[in-house]
Scaffold this motif. Sequence first.
Motif, PDB file in Angstrom:
ATOM      1  N   LEU A   1      -0.644  -1.089  -8.676  1.00 28.70           N
ATOM      2  CA  LEU A   1      -1.492  -0.740  -7.706  1.00 28.70           C
ATOM      3  C   LEU A   1      -2.945  -0.480  -8.453  1.00 28.70           C
ATOM      4  O   LEU A   1      -3.452   0.621  -9.025  1.00 28.70           O
ATOM      5  CB  LEU A   1      -1.144  -0.287  -6.035  1.00 28.70           C
ATOM      6  CG  LEU A   1      -0.399  -0.036  -5.387  1.00 28.70           C
ATOM      7  CD1 LEU A   1      -0.370   0.529  -3.971  1.00 28.70           C
ATOM      8  CD2 LEU A   1      -2.067  -1.436  -4.817  1.00 28.70           C
ATOM      9  N   GLN A   2      -2.034   1.133  -9.595  1.00 25.52           N
ATOM     10  CA  GLN A   2      -3.073   1.505 -10.853  1.00 25.52           C
ATOM     11  C   GLN A   2      -3.345   0.639 -12.039  1.00 25.52           C
ATOM     12  O   GLN A   2      -4.371   0.610 -12.648  1.00 25.52           O
ATOM     13  CB  GLN A   2      -1.690   2.381 -11.433  1.00 25.52           C
ATOM     14  CG  GLN A   2      -1.953   3.711 -12.727  1.00 25.52           C
ATOM     15  CD  GLN A   2      -0.912   4.213 -13.352  1.00 25.52           C
ATOM     16  OE1 GLN A   2       0.002   4.060 -12.678  1.00 25.52           O
ATOM     17  NE2 GLN A   2      -1.036   4.335 -14.801  1.00 25.52           N
TER      18      GLN A   2
ATOM     19  N   THR B   1       0.757  -0.963   0.373  1.00 24.45           N
ATOM     20  CA  THR B   1       0.125   0.070  -0.200  1.00 24.45           C
ATOM     21  C   THR B   1       0.843   0.906  -0.026  1.00 24.45           C
ATOM     22  O   THR B   1       2.009   1.449   0.222  1.00 24.45           O
ATOM     23  CB  THR B   1      -0.945  -0.002   0.588  1.00 24.45           C
ATOM     24  OG1 THR B   1      -0.483   0.285   2.685  1.00 24.45           O
ATOM     25  CG2 THR B   1      -2.094  -1.085   1.372  1.00 24.45           C
TER      26      THR B   1
ATOM     27  N   TYR C   1      -4.552  -2.643 -10.559  1.00 20.75           N
ATOM     28  CA  TYR C   1      -5.548  -2.954  -9.793  1.00 20.75           C
ATOM     29  C   TYR C   1      -6.542  -1.792  -9.770  1.00 20.75           C
ATOM     30  O   TYR C   1      -7.801  -1.874 -10.528  1.00 20.75           O
ATOM     31  CB  TYR C   1      -5.512  -3.559  -8.803  1.00 20.75           C
ATOM     32  CG  TYR C   1      -4.289  -4.318  -8.425  1.00 20.75           C
ATOM     33  CD1 TYR C   1      -4.186  -5.138  -9.405  1.00 20.75           C
ATOM     34  CD2 TYR C   1      -3.394  -4.789  -7.031  1.00 20.75           C
ATOM     35  CE1 TYR C   1      -3.125  -6.757  -9.760  1.00 20.75           C
ATOM     36  CE2 TYR C   1      -2.701  -6.064  -6.830  1.00 20.75           C
ATOM     37  CZ  TYR C   1      -2.347  -6.903  -8.543  1.00 20.75           C
ATOM     38  OH  TYR C   1      -1.563  -7.982  -8.513  1.00 20.75           O
ATOM     39  N   ARG C   2      -6.572  -0.580  -9.776  1.00 20.62           N
ATOM     40  CA  ARG C   2      -7.273   0.471  -9.639  1.00 20.62           C
ATOM     41  C   ARG C   2      -8.181   0.197 -10.990  1.00 20.62           C
ATOM     42  O   ARG C   2      -8.933   0.632 -11.203  1.00 20.62           O
ATOM     43  CB  ARG C   2      -6.890   1.901  -9.533  1.00 20.62           C
ATOM     44  CG  ARG C   2      -6.393   1.437  -7.953  1.00 20.62           C
ATOM     45  CD  ARG C   2      -6.292   3.708  -7.617  1.00 20.62           C
ATOM     46  NE  ARG C   2      -5.031   3.826  -8.439  1.00 20.62           N
ATOM     47  CZ  ARG C   2      -3.716   3.629  -8.041  1.00 20.62           C
ATOM     48  NH1 ARG C   2      -3.263   3.157  -6.323  1.00 20.62           N
ATOM     49  NH2 ARG C   2      -2.823   4.480  -8.538  1.00 20.62           N
ATOM     50  N   CYS C   3      -7.131   0.366 -12.352  1.00 19.50           N
ATOM     51  CA  CYS C   3      -8.039   0.052 -13.621  1.00 19.50           C
ATOM     52  C   CYS C   3      -8.853  -0.901 -13.852  1.00 19.50           C
ATOM     53  O   CYS C   3      -9.570  -0.944 -14.575  1.00 19.50           O
ATOM     54  CB  CYS C   3      -6.290   0.049 -14.692  1.00 19.50           C
ATOM     55  SG  CYS C   3      -6.927  -0.467 -16.348  1.00 19.50           S
TER      56      CYS C   3
ATOM     57  N   TYR D   1      -5.317 -10.527  -0.739  1.00 15.44           N
ATOM     58  CA  TYR D   1      -5.051  -8.488  -1.059  1.00 15.44           C
ATOM     59  C   TYR D   1      -4.138  -8.901   0.488  1.00 15.44           C
ATOM     60  O   TYR D   1      -3.879  -7.523   0.149  1.00 15.44           O
ATOM     61  CB  TYR D   1      -6.024  -7.481  -1.478  1.00 15.44           C
ATOM     62  CG  TYR D   1      -6.880  -8.195  -3.178  1.00 15.44           C
ATOM     63  CD1 TYR D   1      -5.866  -7.630  -3.829  1.00 15.44           C
ATOM     64  CD2 TYR D   1      -8.026  -9.188  -3.613  1.00 15.44           C
ATOM     65  CE1 TYR D   1      -6.308  -7.877  -5.289  1.00 15.44           C
ATOM     66  CE2 TYR D   1      -8.095  -9.064  -4.863  1.00 15.44           C
ATOM     67  CZ  TYR D   1      -7.657  -8.361  -6.040  1.00 15.44           C
ATOM     68  OH  TYR D   1      -7.866  -9.066  -6.863  1.00 15.44           O
TER      69      TYR D   1
ATOM     70  N   GLU E   1      -9.997  -2.274 -11.191  1.00 13.95           N
ATOM     71  CA  GLU E   1     -11.590  -1.602 -10.169  1.00 13.95           C
ATOM     72  C   GLU E   1     -12.479  -0.829 -11.246  1.00 13.95           C
ATOM     73  O   GLU E   1     -14.012  -1.309 -10.702  1.00 13.95           O
ATOM     74  CB  GLU E   1     -10.557  -1.415  -8.923  1.00 13.95           C
ATOM     75  CG  GLU E   1      -9.736  -2.285  -8.197  1.00 13.95           C
ATOM     76  CD  GLU E   1      -9.309  -1.205  -7.160  1.00 13.95           C
ATOM     77  OE1 GLU E   1      -9.799  -0.703  -7.215  1.00 13.95           O
ATOM     78  OE2 GLU E   1      -8.787  -2.508  -5.914  1.00 13.95           O
ATOM     79  N   ARG E   2     -12.367   0.286 -12.131  1.00 11.90           N
ATOM     80  CA  ARG E   2     -12.998   1.196 -12.620  1.00 11.90           C
ATOM     81  C   ARG E   2     -13.670   0.196 -13.015  1.00 11.90           C
ATOM     82  O   ARG E   2     -14.791   0.337 -13.724  1.00 11.90           O
ATOM     83  CB  ARG E   2     -11.922   1.960 -13.104  1.00 11.90           C
ATOM     84  CG  ARG E   2     -11.434   2.992 -11.906  1.00 11.90           C
ATOM     85  CD  ARG E   2     -10.900   3.853 -13.277  1.00 11.90           C
ATOM     86  NE  ARG E   2     -10.023   3.431 -14.149  1.00 11.90           N
ATOM     87  CZ  ARG E   2      -8.739   3.620 -14.115  1.00 11.90           C
ATOM     88  NH1 ARG E   2      -8.800   4.186 -12.434  1.00 11.90           N
ATOM     89  NH2 ARG E   2      -7.681   3.583 -14.958  1.00 11.90           N
TER      90      ARG E   2
END
Length: 328
Positions: free
Chosen positions: A318-319, A92, A321-323, A162, A325-326
């Motif tokens: 993390l970027q 994180t 993973y965020r991609c 996670y 998640e969106r």
Amino acid sequence: MKYVIIGTGNISKTYISALQSLPACELIGFVSRSKTSGDNDYRLPCWPTLAEVDRPFDAVIITTPNGLHHQSAIEAARLGKHVLVEKPLDITQGAMDGMIDAAARANVTLAVSYQRRTNPDNMAVKALMEQGAFGRIYSADLSCRFWRDQRYYDSADYRGGYALDGGGVFMQQACHNIDNYIWLFGMPARVQGELDTFAHRIEAEDHGAVVLRYDNGMIGTIVASTCAPPGYPPRLEVSCEKGTFTLLNDCISDWHVEGIDNPASTVPPADDPGASSPTVTDFSRHAAVLADFEQAVARGTTPLADGKDARRTTDLVLQIYRCQERKS
């Protein structure tokens, strides 16, 4: 220097071998919640916490699960000890910030074992990149087609999750290769990807593909998988203004670059044991990381992968993973 290894899992054995190969290094013992003093093959002391270590030491090597790295790193820094962390730095942004800040406040060295950087061919390509020798880079395509069976994920509750692993194949198995990618090409401006879980009973992804677009126009791709039996050596294929070249398992396997002699110093191995097994049998690159770490401490210089630099690898994962998640 004198070291304490925090954690007694599989990777700790690799560091023990690496330390034993360097005559100036000394391992004085371990910190482990599961073992008692002398409860190891090396008959060395084992303390339940770092605060209870009652022998002089200079540095720690952290081999605990990914999401626990910050706890030991911050404690060690507050004790004035230098810190070498098994990859990744942590999982994180807040945890990584805390580690970097604690090391800076205590004026101790914080380094991460991204040992693929030490391979001679990777270092040769890095030097040429910094000189601008390749001209404009058009594309860089990384393939990490690994294999892990379900027994690997079942061997510990946190694997493939996670909370402690920080994710699946991108955070755990492929992060070494992703780190090397960023080391060579820097961080992208935009990321798009698709991730999924196909072959395993795990929370996170076991396969994914991402496209990276750079401000200089370069288009990169990364494919990472742990469902590609029997497991294949990682491959990086680069196209540039001067030609093309390929790194297979960090060794130059193809070189067609105008005006630049092939700097290859090693022959690509037929296979990569790490592509199908979590056990690291070749400790030579970990020994190189340790030697670099000791040099950085002695000279007050920056190690090959310091906290701020190594943080970028986790940031990119993390970027990714965020991609994903969106899209959920």
